[in-house]
Design a protein around this motif. Structure first.
Motif, mmCIF file in Angstrom:
data_model
loop_
_atom_site.group_PDB
_atom_site.id
_atom_site.type_symbol
_atom_site.label_atom_id
_atom_site.label_comp_id
_atom_site.label_asym_id
_atom_site.label_seq_id
_atom_site.Cartn_x
_atom_site.Cartn_y
_atom_site.Cartn_z
ATOM 1 N N LEU A 1 17.423 -0.059 9.385
ATOM 2 C CA LEU A 1 16.288 -0.738 8.969
ATOM 3 C C LEU A 1 16.421 -0.544 7.316
ATOM 4 O O LEU A 1 16.093 -1.348 6.542
ATOM 5 C CB LEU A 1 15.313 -0.359 9.347
ATOM 6 C CG LEU A 1 15.020 -0.868 10.980
ATOM 7 C CD1 LEU A 1 13.645 -0.396 11.399
ATOM 8 C CD2 LEU A 1 15.147 -2.258 11.092
ATOM 9 N N ASP A 2 16.608 0.542 6.735
ATOM 10 C CA ASP A 2 16.645 1.145 5.330
ATOM 11 C C ASP A 2 17.796 0.068 4.741
ATOM 12 O O ASP A 2 17.673 -0.607 3.508
ATOM 13 C CB ASP A 2 16.881 2.423 5.037
ATOM 14 C CG ASP A 2 15.995 3.259 5.315
ATOM 15 O OD1 ASP A 2 14.683 2.804 5.158
ATOM 16 O OD2 ASP A 2 16.055 4.589 5.230
ATOM 17 N N ILE A 3 18.820 0.152 5.180
ATOM 18 C CA ILE A 3 20.109 -0.968 4.816
ATOM 19 C C ILE A 3 19.646 -2.272 4.613
ATOM 20 O O ILE A 3 19.898 -3.085 3.603
ATOM 21 C CB ILE A 3 21.342 -0.739 5.442
ATOM 22 C CG1 ILE A 3 21.924 0.746 5.306
ATOM 23 C CG2 ILE A 3 22.348 -1.642 5.253
ATOM 24 C CD1 ILE A 3 23.031 1.165 6.169
ATOM 25 N N ILE A 4 19.020 -2.625 5.687
ATOM 26 C CA ILE A 4 18.482 -4.294 5.629
ATOM 27 C C ILE A 4 17.476 -4.357 4.475
ATOM 28 O O ILE A 4 17.300 -5.442 4.054
ATOM 29 C CB ILE A 4 17.863 -4.590 7.038
ATOM 30 C CG1 ILE A 4 19.023 -4.654 8.113
ATOM 31 C CG2 ILE A 4 17.125 -5.711 7.259
ATOM 32 C CD1 ILE A 4 18.724 -4.891 9.586
ATOM 33 N N ALA A 5 16.658 -3.341 4.515
ATOM 34 C CA ALA A 5 15.544 -3.643 3.437
ATOM 35 C C ALA A 5 15.990 -3.545 1.987
ATOM 36 O O ALA A 5 15.556 -4.532 1.323
ATOM 37 C CB ALA A 5 14.388 -2.370 3.661
ATOM 38 N N VAL A 6 17.064 -2.661 1.820
ATOM 39 C CA VAL A 6 17.543 -2.684 0.315
ATOM 40 C C VAL A 6 18.385 -3.857 0.449
ATOM 41 O O VAL A 6 18.111 -4.461 -0.841
ATOM 42 C CB VAL A 6 18.472 -1.674 0.306
ATOM 43 C CG1 VAL A 6 19.619 -1.571 -0.773
ATOM 44 C CG2 VAL A 6 17.939 -0.147 0.348
ATOM 45 N N SER A 7 19.033 -4.668 1.278
ATOM 46 C CA SER A 7 19.695 -5.649 0.939
ATOM 47 C C SER A 7 18.624 -6.801 0.722
ATOM 48 O O SER A 7 18.917 -7.829 -0.034
ATOM 49 C CB SER A 7 20.609 -6.238 2.094
ATOM 50 O OG SER A 7 19.851 -6.463 3.318
ATOM 51 N N SER A 8 17.581 -6.891 1.293
ATOM 52 C CA SER A 8 16.373 -8.150 1.171
ATOM 53 C C SER A 8 15.755 -7.702 -0.096
ATOM 54 O O SER A 8 15.622 -8.780 -1.111
ATOM 55 C CB SER A 8 15.377 -8.102 2.255
ATOM 56 O OG SER A 8 14.716 -6.982 2.123
ATOM 57 N N GLU B 1 8.535 -2.504 -2.528
ATOM 58 C CA GLU B 1 9.793 -3.057 -2.374
ATOM 59 C C GLU B 1 10.754 -2.823 -3.444
ATOM 60 O O GLU B 1 11.275 -3.442 -4.310
ATOM 61 C CB GLU B 1 9.296 -4.651 -2.456
ATOM 62 C CG GLU B 1 8.448 -5.195 -1.600
ATOM 63 C CD GLU B 1 7.982 -6.573 -1.684
ATOM 64 O OE1 GLU B 1 8.346 -7.102 -2.429
ATOM 65 O OE2 GLU B 1 7.152 -7.176 -0.568
ATOM 66 N N GLU B 2 10.914 -1.643 -3.711
ATOM 67 C CA GLU B 2 11.907 -0.998 -4.513
ATOM 68 C C GLU B 2 13.198 -0.654 -3.991
ATOM 69 O O GLU B 2 12.948 0.300 -2.973
ATOM 70 C CB GLU B 2 11.218 -0.015 -5.539
ATOM 71 C CG GLU B 2 10.155 -0.408 -6.246
ATOM 72 C CD GLU B 2 9.384 0.585 -7.287
ATOM 73 O OE1 GLU B 2 9.866 1.893 -7.404
ATOM 74 O OE2 GLU B 2 8.431 0.487 -8.056
#
Length: 158
Positions: free
Chosen positions: A148-155, A98-99
């Motif tokens: 999905l990477d952009i969504i993960a980075v935002s979360s 989660e980095e």
């Protein structure tokens, strides 16, 4: 005043009294769909590399390559393997820990992988219909990973 974390609680130690505050430490931010597409990408990329390598060998036997273009196709294929392994490593690491930094590195490396895939789709010496299909699928996978990477980075950044 000191603050210590103890079993999901923050313990604030003041001069004489202690205050316990509940911390929500069980929230998992890792993206399961992103992890699934990474796993699918591993297996598809192994198939892609083997098929592309065999097609380059086939093209070298059937067609005549202008000077140096066969070597260019093979060198770019090796570069694509190195880039993909590095990219997937950072993607897995960033999602599971989660980095944000490894995910951002993955985003940047995906752009390079997309350009190499575009090379094999549009600009290589001889493009077969199988090249078009395989590279289109790979570009779709890269596009899904980018979203999905952009969504993960935002979360993760919240």
């Amino acid at each position: 005043m000191t603050v210590r974390r103890l079993m999901g609680y923050w313990r604030t130690i003041k001069s004489e009294n202690m205050v316990l505050k509940k911390v929500n430490s069980t929230t998992v931010l890792s993206s399961i769909p992103l992890q699934m597409i990474y796993y699918f990408n591993i297996f598809y990329f192994i198939f892609y590399i083997l098929a592309t390598f065999l097609m380059v060998i086939y093209k070298s036997q059937v067609f005549t390559f202008p000077g140096g273009y066969l070597a260019l196709d093979l060198v770019l294929l090796i570069l694509m393997i190195i880039l993909e392994v590095t990219r997937l490593y950072h993607g897995f690491k960033g999602n599971l820990t989660e980095e944000t930094v490894p995910i951002v590195i993955n985003l940047v490396l995906t752009i390079g992988s997309m350009l190499l895939s575009l090379y094999y789709l549009l600009w290589q010496t001889y493009v077969l219909k199988a090249d078009v299909i395989m590279n289109a699928i790979l570009l779709i996978i890269y596009g899904l990973e980018e979203i999905l990477d952009i969504i993960a980075v935002s979360s993760f950044a919240r």
